[in-house]
Design a protein around this motif. Structure first.
Motif, mmCIF file in Angstrom:
data_model
loop_
_atom_site.group_PDB
_atom_site.id
_atom_site.type_symbol
_atom_site.label_atom_id
_atom_site.label_comp_id
_atom_site.label_asym_id
_atom_site.label_seq_id
_atom_site.Cartn_x
_atom_site.Cartn_y
_atom_site.Cartn_z
ATOM 1 N N MET A 1 -7.705 -2.408 1.111
ATOM 2 C CA MET A 1 -6.828 -1.932 0.047
ATOM 3 C C MET A 1 -5.720 -2.972 -0.158
ATOM 4 N N SER A 2 -5.471 -3.332 -1.393
ATOM 5 C CA SER A 2 -4.438 -4.322 -1.676
ATOM 6 C C SER A 2 -3.046 -3.712 -1.522
ATOM 7 N N PHE A 3 -2.059 -4.573 -1.349
ATOM 8 C CA PHE A 3 -0.686 -4.091 -1.243
ATOM 9 C C PHE A 3 -0.253 -3.400 -2.539
ATOM 10 N N SER A 4 -0.666 -3.932 -3.677
ATOM 11 C CA SER A 4 -0.321 -3.301 -4.962
ATOM 12 C C SER A 4 -0.840 -1.869 -5.015
ATOM 13 N N THR A 5 -2.044 -1.663 -4.520
ATOM 14 C CA THR A 5 -2.612 -0.310 -4.488
ATOM 15 C C THR A 5 -1.791 0.587 -3.571
ATOM 16 N N LEU A 6 -1.428 0.072 -2.393
ATOM 17 C CA LEU A 6 -0.578 0.845 -1.476
ATOM 18 C C LEU A 6 0.731 1.238 -2.157
ATOM 19 N N ALA A 7 1.338 0.289 -2.861
ATOM 20 C CA ALA A 7 2.626 0.544 -3.516
ATOM 21 C C ALA A 7 2.484 1.589 -4.623
ATOM 22 N N ILE A 8 1.446 1.495 -5.405
ATOM 23 C CA ILE A 8 1.212 2.474 -6.481
ATOM 24 C C ILE A 8 0.939 3.854 -5.883
ATOM 25 N N LEU A 9 0.128 3.898 -4.826
ATOM 26 C CA LEU A 9 -0.182 5.186 -4.194
ATOM 27 C C LEU A 9 1.061 5.845 -3.600
ATOM 28 N N LEU A 10 1.949 5.045 -3.013
ATOM 29 C CA LEU A 10 3.171 5.623 -2.446
ATOM 30 C C LEU A 10 4.053 6.200 -3.548
ATOM 31 N N THR A 11 4.227 5.447 -4.625
ATOM 32 C CA THR A 11 5.048 5.939 -5.736
ATOM 33 C C THR A 11 4.452 7.215 -6.323
ATOM 34 N N GLY A 12 3.144 7.226 -6.541
ATOM 35 C CA GLY A 12 2.484 8.425 -7.057
ATOM 36 C C GLY A 12 2.584 9.596 -6.102
ATOM 37 N N SER A 13 2.468 9.324 -4.806
ATOM 38 C CA SER A 13 2.574 10.386 -3.802
ATOM 39 C C SER A 13 3.951 11.019 -3.800
ATOM 40 N N ILE A 14 4.981 10.195 -3.947
ATOM 41 C CA ILE A 14 6.345 10.726 -3.992
ATOM 42 C C ILE A 14 6.510 11.616 -5.216
ATOM 43 N N MET A 15 5.978 11.183 -6.335
ATOM 44 C CA MET A 15 6.077 11.995 -7.558
ATOM 45 C C MET A 15 5.339 13.324 -7.388
ATOM 46 N N LEU A 16 4.161 13.307 -6.787
ATOM 47 C CA LEU A 16 3.422 14.552 -6.540
ATOM 48 C C LEU A 16 4.160 15.447 -5.547
ATOM 49 N N HIS A 17 4.753 14.835 -4.541
ATOM 50 C CA HIS A 17 5.500 15.593 -3.531
ATOM 51 C C HIS A 17 6.694 16.318 -4.159
ATOM 52 N N VAL A 18 7.441 15.602 -4.986
ATOM 53 C CA VAL A 18 8.593 16.212 -5.662
ATOM 54 C C VAL A 18 8.115 17.331 -6.593
#
Length: 153
Positions: A1-18
């Motif tokens: 998994m690329s770092f860009s993918t990790l970064a996008i997934l983290l941002t999306g996860s935070i949005m889903l969590h909120v």
């Protein structure tokens, strides 16, 4: 998994969590007040909760901005460590109250696996020094201890 993918997934996860905490099903401020009852009557802590979650979303976006660089890795890892500690906080609250916590599903299913994957990719590869990873984990845990102390006043 690329770092860009990790970064996008983290941002999306935070949005889903909120979203889970505040919109569907929502009710996190009330649950949090049951978990850690304040000693004094407060109007609400919702403003702080909105502020801190907005800060998390913005911080995760900085990992995207800095990209695959030492700054990007550090920002991503600090945010991911705080998020993983948050997931553990939700799990602890569920066990303590024996009741669903708004945020426990996304925290458990998204934050923890992302943190583990990021640790494997960044720390084991040497892209993020171990001492920085340890400091990030301590900050993640420390923030939640501070939050509990702040809420119980």
């Amino acid at each position: 998994m690329s770092f860009s993918t990790l970064a996008i997934l983290l941002t999306g996860s935070i949005m889903l969590h909120v979203t889970e905490e505040f919109l569907f099903p929502g009710g996190f401020p009330e649950w949090y007040a049951r978990l850690i009852p304040p000693k004094t009557v407060k109007k609400t802590n919702t403003g702080f909760l909105v502020w801190i979650n907005t800060l998390m979303m913005c911080a995760s976006a900085f990992a995207l901005y800095f990209g695959s660089s030492p700054h990007g890795y550090s920002v991503w890892y600090y945010v991911a460590a705080i998020a993983a500690a948050n997931a553990c906080f939700h799990i602890w609250g569920v066990l303590k109250l024996k009741a669903y916590s708004p945020g426990v599903v996304t925290g458990t299913l998204l934050y923890i696996p992302l943190f583990i994957e990021g640790t494997i990719q960044l720390v084991s590869s040497g892209k993020l020094p171990l001492h920085k990873a340890i400091i990030a984990v301590l900050i993640g845990i420390g923030y939640h201890i501070f939050s509990v102390i702040r809420q119980s006043k």
